[in-house]
Design a protein around this motif. Structure first.
Motif, PDB file in Angstrom:
ATOM      1  N   VAL A  48       1.312   7.518  -5.290  1.00 56.20           N
ATOM      2  CA  VAL A  48      -0.012   7.014  -5.637  1.00 56.20           C
ATOM      3  C   VAL A  48      -0.105   6.941  -7.160  1.00 56.20           C
ATOM      4  O   VAL A  48       0.260   7.883  -7.869  1.00 56.20           O
ATOM      5  N   ARG A  84      -3.269  -6.383  -2.532  1.00 60.46           N
ATOM      6  CA  ARG A  84      -2.238  -5.663  -1.769  1.00 60.46           C
ATOM      7  C   ARG A  84      -1.677  -6.656  -0.771  1.00 60.46           C
ATOM      8  O   ARG A  84      -2.419  -7.360  -0.090  1.00 60.46           O
ATOM      9  N   ASP A 115      -2.837   3.056  -3.945  1.00 57.76           N
ATOM     10  CA  ASP A 115      -2.881   4.234  -3.069  1.00 57.76           C
ATOM     11  C   ASP A 115      -1.953   4.170  -1.865  1.00 57.76           C
ATOM     12  O   ASP A 115      -1.920   5.099  -1.062  1.00 57.76           O
ATOM     13  N   LYS A 116      -1.197   3.095  -1.741  1.00 60.71           N
ATOM     14  CA  LYS A 116      -0.229   2.994  -0.647  1.00 60.71           C
ATOM     15  C   LYS A 116       1.162   2.811  -1.240  1.00 60.71           C
ATOM     16  O   LYS A 116       1.398   1.875  -1.996  1.00 60.71           O
ATOM     17  N   THR A 117       2.057   3.698  -0.890  1.00 57.12           N
ATOM     18  CA  THR A 117       3.428   3.576  -1.383  1.00 57.12           C
ATOM     19  C   THR A 117       4.234   2.741  -0.391  1.00 57.12           C
ATOM     20  O   THR A 117       3.878   2.625   0.772  1.00 57.12           O
ATOM     21  N   VAL A 119       4.513  -0.423  -0.316  1.00 63.96           N
ATOM     22  CA  VAL A 119       3.989  -1.774  -0.140  1.00 63.96           C
ATOM     23  C   VAL A 119       3.994  -2.478  -1.485  1.00 63.96           C
ATOM     24  O   VAL A 119       4.116  -1.844  -2.538  1.00 63.96           O
TER      25      VAL A 119
END
Length: 170
Positions: A48, A84, A115-117, A119
């Motif tokens: 993150v 994203r 906040d998303k790993t 991707v």
């Protein structure tokens, strides 16, 4: 000499131990249908991450092109949007962004949390108005500016030419 090169310095964005990267970019041509600047940036991170993304234009002096721009210079209209991407490489969500206008100042920035790993995120810079305008209303095709990324942890950045990345740009 540091202050001679900058019109504004945002000290609040200078966090000790963070990671910085700079990239060249350019405004789109007047005839561009998509209004996307020359490059987009695909970002990925392993944890993150908080990120600041900035579009930095030459100052009002406008000496990047010609001396007569020192008398009258209006920064270009550049806006930043961070998306994203889903597994299918389509836009899944708007993470951060704002539409600005060239009258405000020569710097634009957004802040976001990745906040998303695992991707991909896509940073897209738009010019919905005009690029920089010089004395007498003269413009220059694909006027240059810089993109500065400042992040709390390392980012992998892939620079994508907007004209050749139509799937991501649409």
């Amino acid at each position: 000499h540091f202050l001679m090169a900058f019109q504004i310095v945002d000290v609040c964005m200078a966090h000790r131990g963070w990671h910085a990267q700079s990239f060249k970019n350019a405004f789109c041509t007047k005839t561009s249908v998509s209004r996307i600047c020359k490059y987009m940036y695909e970002l990925t991170c392993d944890q993150v991450t908080t990120i600041y993304a900035m579009a930095l234009q030459p100052t009002k002096r406008g000496a990047w092109c010609r001396d007569d721009r020192k008398r009258s210079y209006k920064p270009g209209d550049v806006s930043l949007m961070l998306f994203r991407l889903g597994k299918d490489r389509e836009i899944e969500a708007v993470v951060s962004g704002n539409f600005f206008c060239g009258d405000i100042m020569a710097r634009r920035s957004i802040q976001a949390k990745l906040d998303k790993t695992g991707v991909s995120y896509l940073l897209v810079l738009f010019c919905l108005g005009t690029g920089p305008v010089a004395h007498g209303g003269e413009t220059r095709g694909q006027a240059p500016f810089k993109v500065r990324l400042f992040s709390s942890s390392p980012l992998r950045v892939r620079q994508l030419e907007a004209d050749h990345s139509t799937q991501l740009a649409s």
